[in-house]
Design a protein around this motif. Structure first.
Motif, mmCIF file in Angstrom:
data_model
loop_
_atom_site.group_PDB
_atom_site.id
_atom_site.type_symbol
_atom_site.label_atom_id
_atom_site.label_comp_id
_atom_site.label_asym_id
_atom_site.label_seq_id
_atom_site.Cartn_x
_atom_site.Cartn_y
_atom_site.Cartn_z
ATOM 1 N N VAL A 1 13.214 12.885 -1.399
ATOM 2 C CA VAL A 1 13.093 12.414 -0.023
ATOM 3 C C VAL A 1 11.628 12.154 0.315
ATOM 4 C CG1 VAL A 1 13.473 13.013 2.407
ATOM 5 C CG2 VAL A 1 15.250 13.475 0.718
ATOM 6 N N GLY A 2 10.737 12.971 -0.225
ATOM 7 C CA GLY A 2 9.311 12.727 -0.021
ATOM 8 C C GLY A 2 8.862 11.407 -0.625
ATOM 9 N N ALA A 3 9.343 11.104 -1.828
ATOM 10 C CA ALA A 3 8.995 9.821 -2.457
ATOM 11 C C ALA A 3 9.573 8.661 -1.673
ATOM 12 C CB ALA A 3 9.508 9.799 -3.898
ATOM 13 N N PHE A 4 10.815 8.804 -1.212
ATOM 14 C CA PHE A 4 11.431 7.736 -0.411
ATOM 15 C C PHE A 4 10.634 7.491 0.865
ATOM 16 C CE2 PHE A 4 14.233 6.398 3.036
ATOM 17 C CZ PHE A 4 14.807 5.260 2.501
ATOM 18 N N ALA A 5 10.230 8.565 1.538
ATOM 19 C CA ALA A 5 9.468 8.418 2.774
ATOM 20 C C ALA A 5 8.126 7.735 2.521
ATOM 21 C CB ALA A 5 9.259 9.785 3.418
ATOM 22 N N ALA A 6 7.473 8.080 1.401
ATOM 23 C CA ALA A 6 6.190 7.459 1.075
ATOM 24 C C ALA A 6 6.353 5.965 0.819
ATOM 25 C CB ALA A 6 5.576 8.150 -0.147
ATOM 26 N N VAL A 7 7.409 5.589 0.097
ATOM 27 C CA VAL A 7 7.670 4.173 -0.175
ATOM 28 C C VAL A 7 8.003 3.438 1.122
ATOM 29 C CG1 VAL A 7 9.273 2.574 -1.301
ATOM 30 C CG2 VAL A 7 8.363 4.538 -2.566
ATOM 31 N N ARG A 8 8.850 4.027 1.929
ATOM 32 C CA ARG A 8 9.233 3.392 3.202
ATOM 33 C C ARG A 8 8.013 3.168 4.089
ATOM 34 N NH1 ARG A 8 13.359 6.943 6.292
ATOM 35 N NH2 ARG A 8 11.556 8.342 6.194
ATOM 36 N N GLU A 9 7.139 4.175 4.177
ATOM 37 C CA GLU A 9 5.965 4.062 5.045
ATOM 38 C C GLU A 9 5.007 2.993 4.541
ATOM 39 O OE1 GLU A 9 1.991 4.452 6.357
ATOM 40 O OE2 GLU A 9 2.602 5.054 4.325
ATOM 41 N N ARG A 10 4.783 2.955 3.223
ATOM 42 C CA ARG A 10 3.836 1.966 2.695
ATOM 43 C C ARG A 10 4.403 0.565 2.793
ATOM 44 N NH1 ARG A 10 -0.673 1.959 -1.744
ATOM 45 N NH2 ARG A 10 -0.752 4.153 -1.151
ATOM 46 N N ALA A 11 5.679 0.410 2.525
ATOM 47 C CA ALA A 11 6.296 -0.915 2.636
ATOM 48 C C ALA A 11 6.198 -1.422 4.068
ATOM 49 C CB ALA A 11 7.747 -0.858 2.181
ATOM 50 N N ALA A 12 6.443 -0.549 5.047
ATOM 51 C CA ALA A 12 6.362 -0.959 6.453
ATOM 52 C C ALA A 12 4.922 -1.284 6.842
ATOM 53 C CB ALA A 12 6.918 0.150 7.340
ATOM 54 N N ARG A 13 3.985 -0.481 6.364
ATOM 55 C CA ARG A 13 2.581 -0.682 6.733
ATOM 56 C C ARG A 13 2.015 -1.962 6.145
ATOM 57 N NH1 ARG A 13 -1.560 2.141 3.999
ATOM 58 N NH2 ARG A 13 0.027 3.691 3.443
ATOM 59 N N HIS A 14 2.424 -2.282 4.917
ATOM 60 C CA HIS A 14 1.866 -3.452 4.241
ATOM 61 C C HIS A 14 2.775 -4.679 4.308
ATOM 62 C CE1 HIS A 14 -0.858 -0.769 1.475
ATOM 63 N NE2 HIS A 14 -1.151 -0.676 2.751
ATOM 64 N N GLY A 15 3.965 -4.521 4.873
ATOM 65 C CA GLY A 15 4.900 -5.645 4.911
ATOM 66 C C GLY A 15 5.347 -6.070 3.535
ATOM 67 N N SER A 16 5.518 -5.088 2.630
ATOM 68 C CA SER A 16 5.863 -5.392 1.246
ATOM 69 C C SER A 16 7.282 -4.942 0.937
ATOM 70 C CB SER A 16 4.884 -4.698 0.294
ATOM 71 O OG SER A 16 4.937 -3.292 0.453
ATOM 72 N N THR A 17 7.760 -5.299 -0.241
ATOM 73 C CA THR A 17 9.082 -4.838 -0.673
ATOM 74 C C THR A 17 8.993 -3.380 -1.117
ATOM 75 O OG1 THR A 17 8.778 -5.425 -3.004
ATOM 76 C CG2 THR A 17 9.606 -7.165 -1.518
ATOM 77 N N PRO A 18 10.122 -2.674 -1.142
ATOM 78 C CA PRO A 18 10.082 -1.295 -1.659
ATOM 79 C C PRO A 18 9.561 -1.209 -3.089
ATOM 80 C CG PRO A 18 12.112 -1.665 -0.436
ATOM 81 C CD PRO A 18 11.441 -3.007 -0.555
ATOM 82 N N ARG A 19 9.885 -2.192 -3.942
ATOM 83 C CA ARG A 19 9.378 -2.139 -5.320
ATOM 84 C C ARG A 19 7.858 -2.240 -5.329
ATOM 85 N NH1 ARG A 19 12.288 -2.882 -9.627
ATOM 86 N NH2 ARG A 19 13.709 -4.370 -8.647
ATOM 87 N N ASP A 20 7.317 -3.178 -4.574
ATOM 88 C CA ASP A 20 5.867 -3.316 -4.533
ATOM 89 C C ASP A 20 5.215 -2.034 -4.017
ATOM 90 O OD1 ASP A 20 5.900 -5.876 -5.548
ATOM 91 O OD2 ASP A 20 5.744 -6.869 -3.597
ATOM 92 N N ALA A 21 5.806 -1.447 -2.974
ATOM 93 C CA ALA A 21 5.243 -0.218 -2.415
ATOM 94 C C ALA A 21 5.317 0.924 -3.417
ATOM 95 C CB ALA A 21 5.988 0.146 -1.131
ATOM 96 N N ALA A 22 6.450 1.056 -4.117
ATOM 97 C CA ALA A 22 6.626 2.142 -5.083
ATOM 98 C C ALA A 22 5.628 2.012 -6.232
ATOM 99 C CB ALA A 22 8.054 2.132 -5.606
ATOM 100 N N PHE A 23 5.465 0.807 -6.753
ATOM 101 C CA PHE A 23 4.519 0.618 -7.854
ATOM 102 C C PHE A 23 3.090 0.851 -7.387
ATOM 103 C CE2 PHE A 23 7.885 -0.924 -10.477
ATOM 104 C CZ PHE A 23 7.411 -0.835 -11.785
ATOM 105 N N GLU A 24 2.752 0.443 -6.171
ATOM 106 C CA GLU A 24 1.412 0.702 -5.652
ATOM 107 C C GLU A 24 1.110 2.198 -5.664
ATOM 108 O OE1 GLU A 24 0.067 -0.885 -1.939
ATOM 109 O OE2 GLU A 24 1.123 -2.772 -2.262
ATOM 110 N N ILE A 25 2.060 2.994 -5.183
ATOM 111 C CA ILE A 25 1.840 4.440 -5.127
ATOM 112 C C ILE A 25 1.680 5.009 -6.530
ATOM 113 C CG2 ILE A 25 2.884 6.651 -4.500
ATOM 114 C CD1 ILE A 25 4.314 5.101 -2.193
#
Length: 417
Positions: A378-402
């Motif tokens: 759930v922590g990883a999901f929240a981190a991906v969701r927050e970064r995707a929303a902040r950067h306007g990116s897809t979840p995959r892009d956000a997950a790989f960035e992290i």
């Protein structure tokens, strides 16, 4: 998956996501070069004495992608398509997955290029022990830890642990996913499926979807797919379709997963389950459902079928099931894809717990395992969701960035750059 799909090999497809993240993170050329390649690759002959007295030679691989954040970690698969490029791709995914899940491992993967269905139980054991012997000099409980993957199991890990023990003494932490009787963790068998359903529940809640109104199709009814389907149904989601290598079944009102398991046990396949409609694996992918969960092999959603995907949400329980070309098509159509390095990270997370228990010679209760799994997933999901929303990116892009950001930081701190 072997060869190329949508013009890319498996390793090229995974690295496409890495390079997108590297561009957005503005990584230096030196950092990019270090992280996109593999640290070590070995190809070994595996001589195999057959039950009829004849001999054959198959080939095995172990690829260690990156160890900046800890010992290499990754499963071993037995499959006719498990060539070096496929194993490279899977090893690199493990690097980003362990970083995203925030467990202190690097990424590795292994495989033997063989059809395990063509082998007897005795031949499988002899092949497993020989493979482990051939790669034993590059693995270790603080160097590289193996685990089950496609067509391997807790029994496979027991053989590997025993074979390694002949050389190094009793070393249960050399593999994870072992039988509980040999030091395996409670909750490990269900972990990848349980993590997938945790992600499903979080994503459904974000969309205000009620489980009983949310239809789910699962392609692949092996360990990951079957646990995903059962646990999703337990939480009230309407699992309407599942499939295995022989085909699939569909019921609009929702499948009785207990009856499906009984039918599978009796016949060897989900196909032909009474009271269900038959469908192919390709037809399952394009069903009109809310959630599609590919849980078998890679490269199944491509540019050839992405336009026909009806699901609004895809959870990648398999490794790299959606190609980069399909990803772009789905994003343009508003279909959200939650990536493999997030969705199926439950397995490696509980593998970390098993490894920790083995090193401490102490067993956790299953509730503790599942509670800690939830915290990581759930922590990883929240981190991906927050970064995707902040950067306007897809979840995959956000997950790989992290993931890439964390590995790059570790590599720099260790002086690799």
């Amino acid at each position: 998956m072997t060869g190329t799909v949508d013009g890319l090999s498996p390793f090229e497809a995974v690295n496409a996501s890495f390079h997108r993240a590297a561009d957005r993170l503005a990584l230096s050329d030196a950092t990019r070069d270090l992280l996109c390649g593999t640290y070590r690759e070995i190809r070994v002959q595996v001589p195999l004495r057959m039950s009829d007295g004849s001999s054959r030679t198959v080939y095995g691989y172990r690829v260690q992608h990156n160890g900046a954040r800890g010992p290499y970690k990754g499963g071993v698969r037995y499959h006719q398509d498990a060539d070096l490029d496929e194993v490279r791709a899977l090893a690199s995914l493990m690097t980003w997955k362990t970083a995203l899940a925030d467990v202190p491992f690097g990424g590795a993967k292994g495989g033997i290029q063989v059809d395990p269905a063509s082998l007897t139980a005795g031949e499988l054991e002899r092949m497993t022990r020989r493979y482990l012997h051939q790669v034993s000099y590059v693995i270790g409980e603080h160097r590289d830890i193996m685990a089950p993957d496609v067509n391997t199991s807790a029994q496979t890990m027991a053989w590997m642990m025993d074979e390694y023990g002949r050389k190094a003494g009793h070393t249960p932490a050399i593999v994870t996913g072992k039988p509980v009787e040999l030091g395996g963790s409670l909750g490990r068998e269900a972990a990848t499926g349980r993590g997938t359903v945790m992600i499903l529940a979080e994503a459904a809640a974000d969309r205000a979807w009620q489980p009983e109104d949310t239809t789910v199709a699962v392609q692949g009814y092996g360990n990951v797919g079957s646990w995903t389907a059962r646990l999703a149904a337990e939480q009230g989601f309407r699992v309407v379709a599942v499939s295995d290598v022989k085909g699939g079944i569909f019921s609009a009102r929702g499948l009785d997963l207990g009856a499906v398991d009984e039918h599978l046990s009796a016949t060897g396949s989900v196909v032909g389950m009474p009271g269900t409609d038959a469908l192919t694996n390709d037809e399952l992918l394009t069903l009109d459902v809310a959630v599609l969960i590919p849980a078998a092999l890679g490269g199944v959603v491509t540019s050839a079928n992405a336009e026909r995907i009806s699901a609004r949400l895809i959870l990648e329980a398999a490794n790299h099931p959606v190609t980069p070309a399909a990803d772009d098509i789905l994003a343009d159509r508003g279909v959200v894809v939650l990536p493999d390095i997030l969705v199926n990270a439950g397995g490696v997370t509980v593998s970390y717990f098993e490894w920790t228990q083995n090193l401490q010679q102490f067993r956790w209760p299953e509730k503790q395992v599942n509670d800690e799994l939830r915290r990581h997933i759930v922590g990883a999901f929240a981190a991906v969701r927050e970064r995707a929303a902040r950067h306007g990116s897809t979840p995959r892009d956000a997950a790989f960035e992290i993931g890439v950001e964390r590995v790059a930081a570790a590599a720099s701190l260790r002086g690799y750059l």
